[in-house]
Design a protein around this motif. Structure first.
Motif, PDB file in Angstrom:
ATOM      1  N   TRP A   1       0.882  -1.183   0.000  1.00  0.00           N
ATOM      2  CA  TRP A   1       0.000   0.000   0.000  1.00  0.00           C
ATOM      3  C   TRP A   1       0.904   1.213   0.000  1.00  0.00           C
ATOM      4  N   ASN A   2       1.287   1.644  -1.174  1.00  0.00           N
ATOM      5  CA  ASN A   2       2.217   2.758  -1.284  1.00  0.00           C
ATOM      6  C   ASN A   2       1.608   3.872  -2.125  1.00  0.00           C
ATOM      7  N   PRO A   3       1.166   4.954  -1.482  1.00  0.00           N
ATOM      8  CA  PRO A   3       0.516   6.029  -2.222  1.00  0.00           C
ATOM      9  C   PRO A   3       1.490   7.061  -2.802  1.00  0.00           C
ATOM     10  N   THR A   4       2.812   6.882  -2.596  1.00  0.00           N
ATOM     11  CA  THR A   4       3.766   7.870  -3.101  1.00  0.00           C
ATOM     12  C   THR A   4       3.688   7.950  -4.624  1.00  0.00           C
TER      13      THR A   4
ATOM     14  N   ASN B   1      -4.691   2.113  12.498  1.00  0.00           N
ATOM     15  CA  ASN B   1      -4.636   2.613  11.117  1.00  0.00           C
ATOM     16  C   ASN B   1      -3.275   2.508  10.451  1.00  0.00           C
ATOM     17  N   THR B   2      -2.579   1.386  10.624  1.00  0.00           N
ATOM     18  CA  THR B   2      -1.337   1.209   9.881  1.00  0.00           C
ATOM     19  C   THR B   2      -1.600   0.233   8.741  1.00  0.00           C
TER      20      THR B   2
ATOM     21  N   ASN C   1     -10.660   6.464   6.193  1.00  0.00           N
ATOM     22  CA  ASN C   1      -9.492   7.312   6.376  1.00  0.00           C
ATOM     23  C   ASN C   1      -9.053   8.012   5.105  1.00  0.00           C
ATOM     24  N   GLN C   2      -9.025   7.284   4.019  1.00  0.00           N
ATOM     25  CA  GLN C   2      -8.327   7.769   2.831  1.00  0.00           C
ATOM     26  C   GLN C   2      -9.226   8.369   1.770  1.00  0.00           C
TER      27      GLN C   2
ATOM     28  N   GLU D   1      -9.345  12.616   0.379  1.00  0.00           N
ATOM     29  CA  GLU D   1      -8.386  13.303  -0.490  1.00  0.00           C
ATOM     30  C   GLU D   1      -7.823  12.376  -1.564  1.00  0.00           C
ATOM     31  N   ALA D   2      -8.483  11.251  -1.802  1.00  0.00           N
ATOM     32  CA  ALA D   2      -7.937  10.304  -2.769  1.00  0.00           C
ATOM     33  C   ALA D   2      -8.367  10.667  -4.188  1.00  0.00           C
ATOM     34  N   ASP D   3      -7.503  10.368  -5.143  1.00  0.00           N
ATOM     35  CA  ASP D   3      -7.909  10.500  -6.543  1.00  0.00           C
ATOM     36  C   ASP D   3      -7.151   9.469  -7.383  1.00  0.00           C
TER      37      ASP D   3
ATOM     38  N   LYS E   1      -5.554   5.582  -6.576  1.00  0.00           N
ATOM     39  CA  LYS E   1      -5.823   5.333  -5.170  1.00  0.00           C
ATOM     40  C   LYS E   1      -7.339   5.285  -4.920  1.00  0.00           C
TER      41      LYS E   1
END
Lengths: 289, 361
Positions: free
Chosen positions: A55-58, A228-229, A249-250, A253-255, A258
């Motif tokens: 799970w890497n949103p970078t 929440n990890t 949680n996500q 602001e997700a787009d 994601k």
């Protein structure tokens, strides 16, 4: 007579529209979930998505997988079920067998049912301010957060769902059966063990399946307590995330990819809950037959 | 067929009711905006004040910066609001958009160590904490820059945001500027992949966890931290000064070099006395105000509102809700941009400086 029949037709039409509307809404939800998650399944593949723990949103290294959250969801829900068993089953026996029809039974069952009416944010706050410091003191979880903390709160939340339905099934056990057992010299415990449970067993089981369904989808209380990890939980006291809690949680602001992955998680949760409800219904059908 | 008819009838009835309520407000101009939640408390206060004295209805939806940009792109709002400026790529896909900064804020590093006052930190130390290299409060690196302070032998518990957030974006933007290691391993973004620490939802979640947990440490939006009176650290800025976040030091961050369109991150500002993790929040509007059949009245109303937001009354309100007013230089910058807004190609009037249409082409 004629007026009655027009009313009858109108009523029938109204019911038809209401039923159709629910079906349409359900189909609409499935359509939105599928079309929204399409991007993720195309990018990662369905099986890769549900078996990956990444799970890497970078930006530039985006990689999403659902396994950590599927495990987190199932683990918290099943542990909650296990924890609620020693409380809900005695309550069901108390109200459905020992004190069936008595005033005390109706008082207890309405108190238990009150638990179902408490908003989940209140459970979450109670967990955060009361349970978490206790867990922290005992050294369980990270600073008291973790799967176990949320499972305990979930267990309390699902007690009314499990106990009220099982109590119904227990009180439905035919009197003749129990009385014949008594006439053979069986004690009350023996009657419960050898008559009540075998007869009502499947129904009790089904009520726990429904309680499980409730635990799977719970969001707010879990989000506040699970830590929440985004990792695969290594133990029952570790922190993690459930499918519902990561969406909560996500989502804001997700787009892009994601957002699509979060919707895919929603679809998976929908499927898991549907499967569990289906199993519950099948078992109930078998019991009724 | 009957079902369809009755459904139609119901729809028409609802539509008529909706129109009826709309008609009542015909004399009042209505403006709608949507965007970030960071400036929401300030905007709520400011728009309410404006509404009371100007007979203009302003609604604002705190749907997140991304949502605000999407709404402007879909042309469903009069203005969008965002904590992040549009990238060149995003700008290219839309008609010209101007960025008007409305107020400032910052991200502070809060901690829970009752014995320690005036904690000083550098970007490197913060990076080491979040990367799991510094794990104790009495680490030599922390002691070295906090001479005279006694630190307990306590575990540091880093806390971060579990939800996607502009606060995380601003914090990580600063961290990436000052720590190459952070840039390579964690990076910049609204949500990130963390290796150590605990996650909490929203500023209240992070602040709550820090206040409840001995030895905890984490980043919180200044507007929330100031209101909560939580302990926060002094941060080393680009000039090597340790700066306490407050109205003055955050405002100074906007005095560094900046492009005329204000599209820049002011983290790690080169201005003296500037708090390094500061930020703007922007209102975004189209330079050409005629779109989707908007009236001249709406266009002029939007410009008037934004002009008022830059004026002393609105700017004076920022501190009441723990935000920071813009310095004069930035206001001049913003006014210059606002003066270029047009309706059907003709410049709109901004404030008292009436620019007649004759002045243009």
């Amino acid at each position: 007579m004629r007026i009655l029949s027009i009313k009858d037709i109108l009523f029938k039409r109204l019911l038809f529209v209401a039923a159709l509307l629910i079906l349409l809404i359900c189909a609409g939800i499935v359509y939105t979930l599928v079309s929204g998650s399409y991007g993720t399944f195309v990018r990662f593949g369905f099986f890769h998505f549900i078996t990956s723990t990444a799970w890497n949103p970078t930006i530039g290294h985006e990689n999403y997988g659902a396994l950590s959250f599927i495990v987190g969801t199932l683990l918290t829900a099943f542990v909650a079920l296990l924890l609620c068993l020693p409380f809900s089953l005695p309550v069901a026996l108390f109200t459905g067998e020992y004190f069936r029809g008595k005033k005390i039974a109706s008082i207890i069952s309405s108190v238990i049912n009150l638990l179902a009416g408490i908003p989940s944010i209140v459970y979450g706050l109670w967990g955060f301010y009361t349970l978490r410091p206790i867990m922290n003191h005992l050294g369980w979880g990270q600073q008291g957060f973790g799967l176990l903390t949320s499972a305990i709160v979930l267990a309390i939340m699902i007690i009314p769902y499990a106990s009220s339905l099982s109590s119904e099934f227990i009180s439905m056990v035919p009197k003749d059966l129990k009385e014949s057992a008594y006439s053979l010299g069986a004690t009350r415990l023996e009657v419960i063990k050898n008559v009540t449970f075998p007869v009502a067993g499947m129904g009790i089981f089904a009520s726990y399946v429904l309680a499980l369904g409730r635990a799977l989808g719970e969001t707010m209380a879990v989000t506040m307590l699970i830590g929440n990890t985004n990792n695969l939980p290594t133990s029952i006291t570790a922190t993690g995330n459930t499918m519902a809690s990561i969406i909560a949680n996500q989502f804001g602001e997700a787009d892009g990819l994601k957002l699509s992955s979060l919707i895919a998680l929603g679809l998976l949760l929908f499927l898991i809950t549907a499967i569990i409800n289906f199993i519950g219904k099948m078992i109930m059908k078998k019991f009724a037959a | 067929m009957k079902i369809v008819n009755s459904l139609l009838l119901a729809t028409v009835a609802i539509a008529m009711v909706a129109c009826g309520s709309g008609k009542k407000q015909q004399s009042t101009l209505s403006l709608a905006g949507a965007g970030g939640t960071f400036p929401l408390p300030y905007y709520t206060l400011a728009f309410k004040t404006y509404q009371d004295s100007n007979n203009v209805n302003v609604t604002y939806g705190g749907i997140g910066s991304g949502g605000g940009i999407r709404s402007l792109k879909d042309q469903v709002v009069d203005f969008g609001a965002s904590d992040a400026f549009l990238s060149d790529k995003e700008m290219a896909t839309m008609s010209p958009v101007i960025h008007i900064p409305t107020c400032m804020g910052a991200v502070v590093l809060a901690y829970n160590l009752p014995q320690v006052k005036n904690l000083k930190l550098t970007g490197d130390i913060i990076a080491d904490i979040y990367l799991g290299k510094i794990t104790k409060w009495n680490d030599p690196k922390i002691k070295a820059i906090n001479a005279g302070t006694v630190f307990p032998n306590k575990k540091i518990i880093p806390v971060y945001r579990s939800d996607g957030s502009g606060t995380t974006y601003i914090f990580s933007d600063f961290m990436s500027k000052v720590s190459p290691e952070w840039k390579n391993s964690i990076g910049t973004g609204k949500s990130l992949k963390w290796s150590v620490g605990m996650a909490s939802k929203g500023n209240p979640g992070v602040a709550g966890t820090i206040m409840q947990t001995d030895g905890a440490f984490g980043y919180v939006g200044s507007e929330y931290a100031f209101a909560q009176k939580i302990a926060y650290a002094q941060i080393k800025n680009a000039l090597g000064e340790f700066v306490v976040p407050n109205t003055e030091s955050i405002s100074k961050a906007a005095l560094g070099d900046m492009p005329a369109d204000t599209r820049c991150m002011i983290t790690n500002s080169s201005a003296p006395g500037a708090y390094p993790i500061s930020c703007f929040t922007w209102i975004l509007i189209y330079k050409e105000q005629y779109y989707k059949n908007r009236t001249m009245q709406q266009a002029q109303g939007t410009v008037n509102l934004i002009h008022w937001m830059l004026g002393p009354e609105a700017q004076g309100m920022t501190e009441k809700v723990n935000y920071v007013p813009l310095p004069a230089k930035v206001i001049a910058n913003a006014e210059a941009q606002l003066a270029e807004v047009t309706y059907k190609g003709r410049l709109l009037t901004v404030g008292s400086k009436a620019k007649s249409a004759a002045l243009t082409k």
